[in-house]
Every structure is written in structure tokens, then in C-alpha cells.
Design a protein around this motif. Sequence first.
Motif, PDB file in Angstrom:
ATOM      1  N   MET A   1       0.844  -1.194   0.000  1.00  0.00           N
ATOM      2  CA  MET A   1       0.000   0.000   0.000  1.00  0.00           C
ATOM      3  C   MET A   1       0.874   1.238   0.000  1.00  0.00           C
ATOM      4  SD  MET A   1      -2.946   1.176   2.729  1.00  0.00           S
ATOM      5  CE  MET A   1      -4.222   0.137   2.020  1.00  0.00           C
ATOM      6  N   ASN A   2       0.535   2.211  -0.870  1.00  0.00           N
ATOM      7  CA  ASN A   2       1.305   3.451  -0.893  1.00  0.00           C
ATOM      8  C   ASN A   2       0.568   4.550  -0.129  1.00  0.00           C
ATOM      9  OD1 ASN A   2      -0.704   4.505  -2.651  1.00  0.00           O
ATOM     10  ND2 ASN A   2       0.412   3.784  -4.454  1.00  0.00           N
ATOM     11  N   LEU A   3       1.192   5.733  -0.068  1.00  0.00           N
ATOM     12  CA  LEU A   3       0.626   6.840   0.702  1.00  0.00           C
ATOM     13  C   LEU A   3      -0.735   7.265   0.164  1.00  0.00           C
ATOM     14  CD1 LEU A   3       0.971   8.963   2.950  1.00  0.00           C
ATOM     15  CD2 LEU A   3       2.164  10.396   1.276  1.00  0.00           C
ATOM     16  N   LYS A   4      -0.860   7.310  -1.146  1.00  0.00           N
ATOM     17  CA  LYS A   4      -2.128   7.729  -1.745  1.00  0.00           C
ATOM     18  C   LYS A   4      -3.247   6.771  -1.367  1.00  0.00           C
ATOM     19  CE  LYS A   4      -4.313   8.845  -6.188  1.00  0.00           C
ATOM     20  NZ  LYS A   4      -4.122   8.940  -7.648  1.00  0.00           N
ATOM     21  N   GLN A   5      -2.983   5.470  -1.428  1.00  0.00           N
ATOM     22  CA  GLN A   5      -3.997   4.471  -1.077  1.00  0.00           C
ATOM     23  C   GLN A   5      -4.374   4.551   0.399  1.00  0.00           C
ATOM     24  OE1 GLN A   5      -1.663   1.160  -2.464  1.00  0.00           O
ATOM     25  NE2 GLN A   5      -2.913   0.876  -4.313  1.00  0.00           N
ATOM     26  N   LEU A   6      -3.377   4.741   1.250  1.00  0.00           N
ATOM     27  CA  LEU A   6      -3.656   4.864   2.685  1.00  0.00           C
ATOM     28  C   LEU A   6      -4.494   6.113   2.954  1.00  0.00           C
ATOM     29  CD1 LEU A   6      -3.162   3.754   5.561  1.00  0.00           C
ATOM     30  CD2 LEU A   6      -1.089   5.157   5.640  1.00  0.00           C
ATOM     31  N   SER A   7      -4.177   7.212   2.292  1.00  0.00           N
ATOM     32  CA  SER A   7      -4.925   8.459   2.468  1.00  0.00           C
ATOM     33  C   SER A   7      -6.377   8.289   2.035  1.00  0.00           C
ATOM     34  CB  SER A   7      -4.277   9.581   1.666  1.00  0.00           C
ATOM     35  OG  SER A   7      -2.944   9.770   2.049  1.00  0.00           O
ATOM     36  N   THR A   8      -6.591   7.613   0.906  1.00  0.00           N
ATOM     37  CA  THR A   8      -7.952   7.371   0.414  1.00  0.00           C
ATOM     38  C   THR A   8      -8.728   6.506   1.396  1.00  0.00           C
ATOM     39  OG1 THR A   8      -7.179   7.536  -1.873  1.00  0.00           O
ATOM     40  CG2 THR A   8      -9.290   6.421  -1.499  1.00  0.00           C
ATOM     41  N   LEU A   9      -8.080   5.480   1.905  1.00  0.00           N
ATOM     42  CA  LEU A   9      -8.728   4.588   2.872  1.00  0.00           C
ATOM     43  C   LEU A   9      -9.196   5.360   4.110  1.00  0.00           C
ATOM     44  CD1 LEU A   9      -9.339   1.616   3.817  1.00  0.00           C
ATOM     45  CD2 LEU A   9      -7.067   1.663   4.863  1.00  0.00           C
ATOM     46  N   LEU A  10      -8.386   6.302   4.562  1.00  0.00           N
ATOM     47  CA  LEU A  10      -8.691   7.051   5.783  1.00  0.00           C
ATOM     48  C   LEU A  10      -9.568   8.272   5.531  1.00  0.00           C
ATOM     49  CD1 LEU A  10      -5.128   6.900   7.346  1.00  0.00           C
ATOM     50  CD2 LEU A  10      -7.182   5.927   8.374  1.00  0.00           C
ATOM     51  N   GLY A  11      -9.698   8.682   4.256  1.00  0.00           N
ATOM     52  CA  GLY A  11     -10.455   9.887   3.953  1.00  0.00           C
ATOM     53  C   GLY A  11      -9.740  11.146   4.388  1.00  0.00           C
ATOM     54  N   LEU A  12      -8.397  11.099   4.336  1.00  0.00           N
ATOM     55  CA  LEU A  12      -7.581  12.245   4.734  1.00  0.00           C
ATOM     56  C   LEU A  12      -6.655  12.616   3.583  1.00  0.00           C
ATOM     57  CD1 LEU A  12      -6.540  10.990   8.295  1.00  0.00           C
ATOM     58  CD2 LEU A  12      -8.222  12.771   7.812  1.00  0.00           C
ATOM     59  N   SER A  13      -6.134  13.835   3.620  1.00  0.00           N
ATOM     60  CA  SER A  13      -5.182  14.236   2.592  1.00  0.00           C
ATOM     61  C   SER A  13      -3.853  13.522   2.811  1.00  0.00           C
ATOM     62  CB  SER A  13      -4.958  15.745   2.634  1.00  0.00           C
ATOM     63  OG  SER A  13      -4.223  16.108   3.790  1.00  0.00           O
ATOM     64  N   GLN A  14      -3.083  13.412   1.742  1.00  0.00           N
ATOM     65  CA  GLN A  14      -1.769  12.779   1.859  1.00  0.00           C
ATOM     66  C   GLN A  14      -0.869  13.584   2.800  1.00  0.00           C
ATOM     67  OE1 GLN A  14       0.095  11.411  -1.831  1.00  0.00           O
ATOM     68  NE2 GLN A  14      -1.896  11.530  -2.876  1.00  0.00           N
ATOM     69  N   THR A  15      -1.013  14.905   2.777  1.00  0.00           N
ATOM     70  CA  THR A  15      -0.207  15.747   3.665  1.00  0.00           C
ATOM     71  C   THR A  15      -0.501  15.447   5.119  1.00  0.00           C
ATOM     72  OG1 THR A  15      -0.116  17.516   2.034  1.00  0.00           O
ATOM     73  CG2 THR A  15       0.322  18.122   4.327  1.00  0.00           C
ATOM     74  N   VAL A  35      -4.181   7.139  12.204  1.00  0.00           N
ATOM     75  CA  VAL A  35      -3.335   6.937  11.032  1.00  0.00           C
ATOM     76  C   VAL A  35      -2.304   5.842  11.291  1.00  0.00           C
ATOM     77  CG1 VAL A  35      -1.583   8.004   9.561  1.00  0.00           C
ATOM     78  CG2 VAL A  35      -3.673   9.264  10.136  1.00  0.00           C
ATOM     79  N   ARG A  36      -1.689   5.868  12.453  1.00  0.00           N
ATOM     80  CA  ARG A  36      -0.675   4.861  12.770  1.00  0.00           C
ATOM     81  C   ARG A  36      -1.282   3.462  12.852  1.00  0.00           C
ATOM     82  NH1 ARG A  36       2.364   8.546  17.354  1.00  0.00           N
ATOM     83  NH2 ARG A  36       3.590   9.815  15.908  1.00  0.00           N
ATOM     84  N   ALA A  37      -2.476   3.382  13.408  1.00  0.00           N
ATOM     85  CA  ALA A  37      -3.144   2.082  13.498  1.00  0.00           C
ATOM     86  C   ALA A  37      -3.446   1.524  12.112  1.00  0.00           C
ATOM     87  CB  ALA A  37      -4.426   2.212  14.316  1.00  0.00           C
ATOM     88  N   ALA A  38      -3.915   2.411  11.206  1.00  0.00           N
ATOM     89  CA  ALA A  38      -4.213   1.967   9.836  1.00  0.00           C
ATOM     90  C   ALA A  38      -2.939   1.571   9.099  1.00  0.00           C
ATOM     91  CB  ALA A  38      -4.943   3.063   9.076  1.00  0.00           C
ATOM     92  N   ALA A  39      -1.874   2.336   9.300  1.00  0.00           N
ATOM     93  CA  ALA A  39      -0.601   2.018   8.648  1.00  0.00           C
ATOM     94  C   ALA A  39      -0.074   0.669   9.118  1.00  0.00           C
ATOM     95  CB  ALA A  39       0.420   3.120   8.935  1.00  0.00           C
ATOM     96  N   LYS A  40      -0.204   0.412  10.420  1.00  0.00           N
ATOM     97  CA  LYS A  40       0.243  -0.877  10.953  1.00  0.00           C
ATOM     98  C   LYS A  40      -0.619  -2.015  10.435  1.00  0.00           C
ATOM     99  CE  LYS A  40       1.287  -3.218  15.316  1.00  0.00           C
ATOM    100  NZ  LYS A  40       1.300  -3.094  16.800  1.00  0.00           N
ATOM    101  N   ALA A  41      -1.932  -1.803  10.414  1.00  0.00           N
ATOM    102  CA  ALA A  41      -2.850  -2.860   9.973  1.00  0.00           C
ATOM    103  C   ALA A  41      -2.627  -3.230   8.512  1.00  0.00           C
ATOM    104  CB  ALA A  41      -4.293  -2.413  10.196  1.00  0.00           C
ATOM    105  N   HIS A  42      -2.244  -2.251   7.686  1.00  0.00           N
ATOM    106  CA  HIS A  42      -2.066  -2.500   6.251  1.00  0.00           C
ATOM    107  C   HIS A  42      -0.588  -2.563   5.855  1.00  0.00           C
ATOM    108  CE1 HIS A  42      -6.359  -2.095   5.285  1.00  0.00           C
ATOM    109  NE2 HIS A  42      -6.389  -1.166   6.232  1.00  0.00           N
TER     110      HIS A  42
END
Length: 341
Positions: A1-15, A35-42
Amino acid sequence: MNLKQLSTLLGLSQTTVSRALNGYADVSEATRARVRAAAKAHDYRPNTRAQALATGRSRVIGHVIPKVSTHAMVNPIFADFITGAGETYSQCGYEMLISVVDVAEEEAAYRAMKRRGLVDGLIVSAPRMNDPRIELLDGIGLPYAVHGRATGTDRPYSWLDVNNRRAFARATDFLIDLGHRRIALINGLEAMDFAHRRRQGYEEALRARGIAPDPALMQQDEMTEGYGWRATRKMLAQPDPPTAFLVSSVICMLGVRRAIEEAGLTLGRDVSAITHDDQLSYLREDGPVPTFTATRSSVREAGQRLARMVIDRIDTPEAPHAHELLEAELIIGRSTGPAPG
């Protein structure tokens, strides 16, 4: 998963996601945790090389260790400090660079780190009296924070320290309250700032209670088990030996205890002793009463907080310098008791 995909999943901007992962203070704690929880999970891991190219930052914090103190590399105090610092680095997307150099090459090592863009900032450990590294690093232009303070240095700098003077004054007062008058100090090398402050606290407490400091009861050296053993044996052989010891390191304290036992004495009954205990992760005791009475602080927590401090210096170099003075607890254990009759 890249930053763009993680941002879309969370509904937040990449910044926002990037700043949350890097621990920026302008992102709420709730958002950072999400954000950290989602990053760890994925299993999302930022591409640090791409970040460095895009931002001009290495995402690395440096630690320069002079070879005169390479024993610190296997010292449990150093290990716990590095563990704490590493925890903060990983949370904020940084890595660690430890460089072991000859004493004569220390300045060159700092300059090379700056010239080659190896690090974004530094943690300076074991400050000495009038430490020349403060002025050197200001001139080089690398952000840094100091683990301790450098007495005699007038330049502003960021630091985190334990209140060593107060800790040793309090410990000395406690021994005096127990009836001890012959109190020995087994200190670290007093060219080091922490040891200088510990001796100040010890001597101030003695004088405040009408006891003249006795040079025959003061020793300084590298804080090893062997040094604690030798210094204690020497003092116990005096015609009027100390009835209590104030010891600068739990490593030294192991030697102090060995010397007391070899002299046929019982620690806590015939002779009392207080140590400075850095609450080392693998020397913790599970019993209700600790073996040693100690002035205690967490060196692992110090590593965590100082790492955060240097990252803040990197992010906002124009901000005022941060200063944090931690107080040590006095923990009563089995190594102290009333002065013998």
C-alpha cells in the motif's frame, strides 16, 4: 500500500497522513493514533529514500561515540537510552546512525555528517564541563539536543537532564537523618557535568547539616563494578571508615556490595549505601522491597523525550530552545538502615 492508497482509505489528505506518521504537533493525537493504526494494519511503510529526495532530509538522527568511551556501547545504561530514542525515531519515521570514532576524529565526524547530508540532527551525550561540542555544532549548523548540561557554556542550546544535584542532596540528607556522619561518595569522573553536579549536591547537604566534607571519603573514576569494589575496600580499611556510601551508578553499586560482603559486613545493617539507579529494563526487581535504596530515573524515558526534542529542533529550528529537568525519585530499599551504635 502506498501513501495515496492509505490516504484514500482514511479519507484524509496525503499531507495530513504524512504529518501524522511523522509526529507533527499540528495533527491531533486522535488523528495520529488513527493513522498509525491503519498504517500498521495495512503494513504501510514510507519510502524513506523517496522522502529524502523530495524533502532534502535524510530522516536520520546521529549519535557520535568517541572511542575513549566505547565501553558505553555495551553499558546497559547506554543500551536503554538508545532503545528509548529508537522508539521515538521509528514512530516519527526516522532512523538512527551510531558512529564510533577516535577522540581526535570527533570534530571531523560531525563535519562529515553535515557535509555528506548523512543526518538531519544529532543527540549529544555525556556532556563535559565547558563542552566544546556546543560551539562546534552551532558553527556547523546541525540541529542537536544534549543529554545533560554543560556547566560553563554560555551559548543557548536544547537539553534534557536529571536534577543530579538535588537527587544527591536528598540522598545525603536521608543518610544523615539515619544518623550517619561518615558518608562516602563514589562518583563518576567529575570532568563530566552530571558527576560535578552530584558532588555539589552531596557537599551542600553535608555543610547544611554542619558536617565538613572529607576528601578522604570522595572518589571519582569510570563507573565500573571493579571501581566500586576497589574504592569501597580502600575506604573501609581507613582507621575511621565510612558507615554509609553514596554511589553514582548501579553498576558501581554491585562492586560496593561485593567489597562490603568480603569485609564480613552486612549491607543495610553494618553499612548503608544509596545508588543512582537508571531504572534499567533488565535489572528491575519484582519483590515488594528493592534490594538497593536508590535515586531513580528512567533513562529509557529520557531517550524517548530527548529524541522528540531533537526532532522538534529539526522541524522548527527558529523556535526557542527547550529545557527539561527531570526529578529523580528516592526509592527506599534494603541497603540502608540506622547508623551503627
